[in-house]
Design an enzyme around this catalytic site. Structure first.
Site, PDB file in Angstrom:
ATOM      1  N   ASP A   1      -7.204  -4.666  -4.149  1.00 45.91           N
ATOM      2  CA  ASP A   1      -6.854  -3.293  -3.772  1.00 45.91           C
ATOM      3  C   ASP A   1      -5.540  -2.848  -4.422  1.00 45.91           C
ATOM      4  O   ASP A   1      -5.298  -1.661  -4.634  1.00 45.91           O
ATOM      5  CB  ASP A   1      -6.700  -3.167  -2.242  1.00 45.91           C
ATOM      6  CG  ASP A   1      -7.679  -4.005  -1.445  1.00 45.91           C
ATOM      7  OD1 ASP A   1      -8.067  -5.089  -1.918  1.00 45.91           O
ATOM      8  OD2 ASP A   1      -8.035  -3.596  -0.336  1.00 45.91           O
TER       9      ASP A   1
ATOM     10  N   ASP B   1       0.800  -1.227   0.000  1.00 44.41           N
ATOM     11  CA  ASP B   1       0.000   0.000   0.000  1.00 44.41           C
ATOM     12  C   ASP B   1       0.832   1.276   0.000  1.00 44.41           C
ATOM     13  O   ASP B   1       0.308   2.363   0.253  1.00 44.41           O
ATOM     14  CB  ASP B   1      -0.977  -0.005   1.185  1.00 44.41           C
ATOM     15  CG  ASP B   1      -2.122  -0.984   0.954  1.00 44.41           C
ATOM     16  OD1 ASP B   1      -2.571  -1.108  -0.200  1.00 44.41           O
ATOM     17  OD2 ASP B   1      -2.550  -1.639   1.926  1.00 44.41           O
TER      18      ASP B   1
HETATM   19  N1  GLY Z   1      -7.228  -1.744   1.341  1.00 44.30           N
HETATM   20  C1  GLY Z   1      -7.986  -2.211   2.442  1.00 44.30           C
HETATM   21  C2  GLY Z   1      -9.380  -1.739   2.418  1.00 44.30           C
HETATM   22  O1  GLY Z   1      -9.912  -1.347   1.414  1.00 44.30           O
HETATM   23  O2  GLY Z   1      -9.994  -1.761   3.477  1.00 44.30           O
END
Ligand code: GLY
Length: 376
Positions: free
Chosen positions: A158, A100
């Site tokens: 994601d 992330d």
């Molecule tokens: N990337 C984790 C979420 O969307 O909660």
């Protein structure tokens, strides 16, 4: 991009933006020395203190930069720059960093560099991108999502929002390796995460040597085979972003396919997404999924032919207008968009304000006001 909105829609966009701006001018000063994730009893928490490596820690800076680009109010810039400095501590915790880094540094340093040309911000982007490159599995052709010995093959949808960091870094270096890795990852997920009916898997465990699917895991959705709405949004926005950065038609077609499923699903609940479109409890909603999808739908509208555009724009507007009912524009509450849900299966984190809800709601309005600078 100037959108062909009706007078009523244009007035709604501008009035809603003005309410947002009025509130955030105050909150930007009140929360200047924090990196918020949520608000508890109306007060922003501070992830700079709680966990500086937390995946959402770029959204606050990104929100401030969106407001700055539109208004040129220095208060926003000051808060964005402060949040970016606070985030530097995350680089010292390299062993805790994850995929992330795209969310974290595209919206903070990436936005700063695109707006001001700040050289230090550029270096932060390049450094973060190289940590993402280092997660690439060249045999399986995917970027691993998380750390830990048991999930070397785990990939989550994601991640499609993180790979734009590679497109940016590759362009800065003028080095095709970055785009090669990003495209291989996006191509793998076409095969492993996007289902034939336009819904998506959240987590898939892939074979480390071949990239073949070992198993699909329900993750933040109700269960394996269900349809976690924010995961759908990550796919809609993530694939259209990959199209914008590469021009590969299959990415736009995929964003459209998932969008069609998303639009059909939210139409059943007055354009407010359930947390999972295939879960038994229909009262669990996730406003953040709607805000993120709206951004993706607007970008799809920007990239299809003129006679097709309206259906995506109309869907985005319907979602945003429905979300307005969940917005708190008063100065008493640090957060704007309420009723976000972290994950369907958990009691904790249901129906709370979450910073990316505010970010994507603002980004959608920012786009509709004609601001073209894309942070992703
Ligand atoms: N990337 C984790 C979420 O969307 O909660």
């Amino acid at each position: 991009m100037m959108y062909n909105l009706s007078d009523t829609d244009r007035a709604w966009v501008n009035e809603t933006w003005e309410k947002l701006d009025k509130k955030l001018k105050t909150v930007s000063e009140r929360s200047r020395n924090k990196i918020p994730y949520t608000a508890v009893n109306g007060v922003h928490n501070d992830m700079a203190k709680e966990d500086v490596t937390w995946w959402t820690n770029g959204f606050w800076a990104g929100l401030m930069w969106l407001m700055y680009v539109d208004t040129r109010d220095g208060r926003y810039r000051e808060t964005a720059e402060r949040a970016e400095q606070l985030l530097d501590a995350a680089f010292d915790e390299y062993d805790k960093l994850h995929h992330d880094v795209g969310f974290m540094w595209l919206l903070s340093s990436g936005a700063n560099y695109r707006i001001t040309g700040n050289k230090k911000s550029r270096l932060r982007v390049l450094y973060a991108a190289d940590t993402l490159m280092a997660r690439y599995n060249a045999e399986g052709k995917f970027i691993r999502s998380w750390n830990g010995d048991d999930n070397k093959g785990w990939v989550i949808i994601d991640s499609m929002m993180n790979i734009p960091l590679l497109y940016m870094s590759g362009a800065e270096h003028d080095d095709p390796r970055y785009r090669y890795v990003a495209e291989n990852h996006a191509d793998t997920l076409l095969r492993t995460h996007i289902r034939d009916d336009g819904s998506v898997n959240h987590i898939v465990n892939l074979d480390l040597k071949t990239g073949e699917v070992i198993e699909s895991i329900g993750g933040q959705g109700y269960k394996t085979g269900s349809s976690w709405s924010r995961g759908q949004s990550w796919a809609v926005y993530g694939y259209v972003l990959s199209y914008i950065r590469t021009g590969k038609q299959i990415y736009l077609d995929t964003a459209k396919k998932v969008a069609h499923y998303f639009i059909a699903a939210v139409a059943a609940t007055d354009y407010v997404p359930r947390s999972d479109f295939r879960a038994p409890d229909e009262t669990i909603i996730d406003t953040t999924a709607g805000a993120c999808a709206a951004c993706g739908l607007i970008e799809i509208a920007n990239n299809v032919g003129e006679y097709e555009r309206k259906m995506y724009l109309d869907a985005a507007l319907k979602i945003l207008k429905s979300l307005e009912k969940y917005c708190d524009f008063t100065d008493d509450n640090d957060s704007v968009l309420q009723m976000g849900t972290e994950a369907y299966p958990r009691e904790r984190g249901r129906h709370i304000p979450i910073i990316y809800g505010d970010y994507f709601f603002a980004e959608a309005l920012y786009k509709l006001r004609g601001n073209d600078l894309l942070f992703w």
